[in-house]
Design an enzyme around this catalytic site. Structure first.
Site, PDB file in Angstrom:
ATOM      1  N   ASP A  24      13.534   9.535  10.257  1.00  0.00           N
ATOM      2  CA  ASP A  24      14.487   9.031   9.414  1.00  0.00           C
ATOM      3  C   ASP A  24      15.932   9.198   9.789  1.00  0.00           C
ATOM      4  O   ASP A  24      16.131  10.243   9.035  1.00  0.00           O
ATOM      5  CB  ASP A  24      13.725   9.094   8.195  1.00  0.00           C
ATOM      6  CG  ASP A  24      14.590   8.041   7.180  1.00  0.00           C
ATOM      7  OD1 ASP A  24      15.141   7.036   7.621  1.00  0.00           O
ATOM      8  OD2 ASP A  24      14.666   8.451   6.010  1.00  0.00           O
ATOM      9  N   GLU A  84      13.388   5.133  13.030  1.00  0.00           N
ATOM     10  CA  GLU A  84      13.891   3.995  12.432  1.00  0.00           C
ATOM     11  C   GLU A  84      15.053   3.276  13.021  1.00  0.00           C
ATOM     12  O   GLU A  84      15.988   3.759  13.276  1.00  0.00           O
ATOM     13  CB  GLU A  84      14.243   4.295  10.935  1.00  0.00           C
ATOM     14  CG  GLU A  84      14.461   3.045   9.853  1.00  0.00           C
ATOM     15  CD  GLU A  84      14.434   3.549   8.776  1.00  0.00           C
ATOM     16  OE1 GLU A  84      13.598   3.817   7.883  1.00  0.00           O
ATOM     17  OE2 GLU A  84      15.666   3.843   8.299  1.00  0.00           O
ATOM     18  N   ASP A 158      12.931  11.036   2.321  1.00  0.00           N
ATOM     19  CA  ASP A 158      13.242  11.032   3.834  1.00  0.00           C
ATOM     20  C   ASP A 158      11.961  11.560   4.452  1.00  0.00           C
ATOM     21  O   ASP A 158      11.738  11.117   5.809  1.00  0.00           O
ATOM     22  CB  ASP A 158      14.370  11.869   4.024  1.00  0.00           C
ATOM     23  CG  ASP A 158      15.521  11.629   3.172  1.00  0.00           C
ATOM     24  OD1 ASP A 158      16.425  10.600   3.350  1.00  0.00           O
ATOM     25  OD2 ASP A 158      15.734  12.217   2.008  1.00  0.00           O
TER      26      ASP A 158
END
Length: 179
Positions: A24, A84, A158
């Protein structure tokens, strides 16, 4: 590792083929999670965050991210990096630019290591994990906790997001194998 701090590590284990590194990306905090499929299910190898110093120069922060994530990649030798996709609200273009810098460093690391990159939209990850493409952070944390049989929800969010991205890659890979 310079000024970057790898924090909140969860579990540890060795690396073999089929290891997935979920990331992430962020310039302040980058969450990561390393998983592997085994005969008994999905094994969590490591998860944590890489935090850069907000007051450091952009160059220093990118270097710290490079070094921190590079250490994780060297330790686990993932076969794929699930990342991501970049998204930012149109009202915050500066955020998108900074995220692009961080994502570029991550992609460069993967390319240097010869690791394939698979990108996932945040809404797709949320939909795959919870059935809701707009699931809140706490619902995502609970979904990751349940899928990995963790005692507590992964913190900070996260880490949960990175693990969710890795789990989505694992699900996509297992679906392709079944076809």
């Amino acid at each position: 590792m310079g000024n970057a701090k790898v924090k909140g590590k969860v579990a540890a284990g060795g690396a073999t083929g089929g290891t997935i590194l979920g990331v992430d990306p962020g310039l302040n905090i980058t969450g990561y999670g390393v998983i592997r499929s085994t005969a008994g299910g999905i094994e969590l190898l490591e998860a944590g965050i890489i935090r850069t110093k907000a007051k450091a120069s952009l160059e220093r922060r990118l270097l710290d991210l490079h070094e921190g994530l590079g250490e994780v990649m060297a330790a686990h030798k993932p076969s794929v990096l699930a990342l991501e996709q970049l998204y930012s609200h149109y009202k915050r273009p500066q955020t998108a630019i900074l995220m692009g810098h961080a994502r570029g460093v991550i992609c460069l690391l993967a390319a240097q290591a010869g690791i394939a990159i698979e990108s996932f939209e945040a809404t797709r990850v949320k939909r795959m994990m919870t059935g809701n493409g707009h699931a809140p952070k706490d619902q995502m944390q609970m979904a990751v906790k349940l899928q990995l049989n963790l005692a507590t929800v992964p913190e900070p969010p996260d880490v949960a997001d990175a693990l969710a991205i890795a789990l989505c890659q694992q699900q996509m890979s297992s679906m392709q194998v079944q076809l």
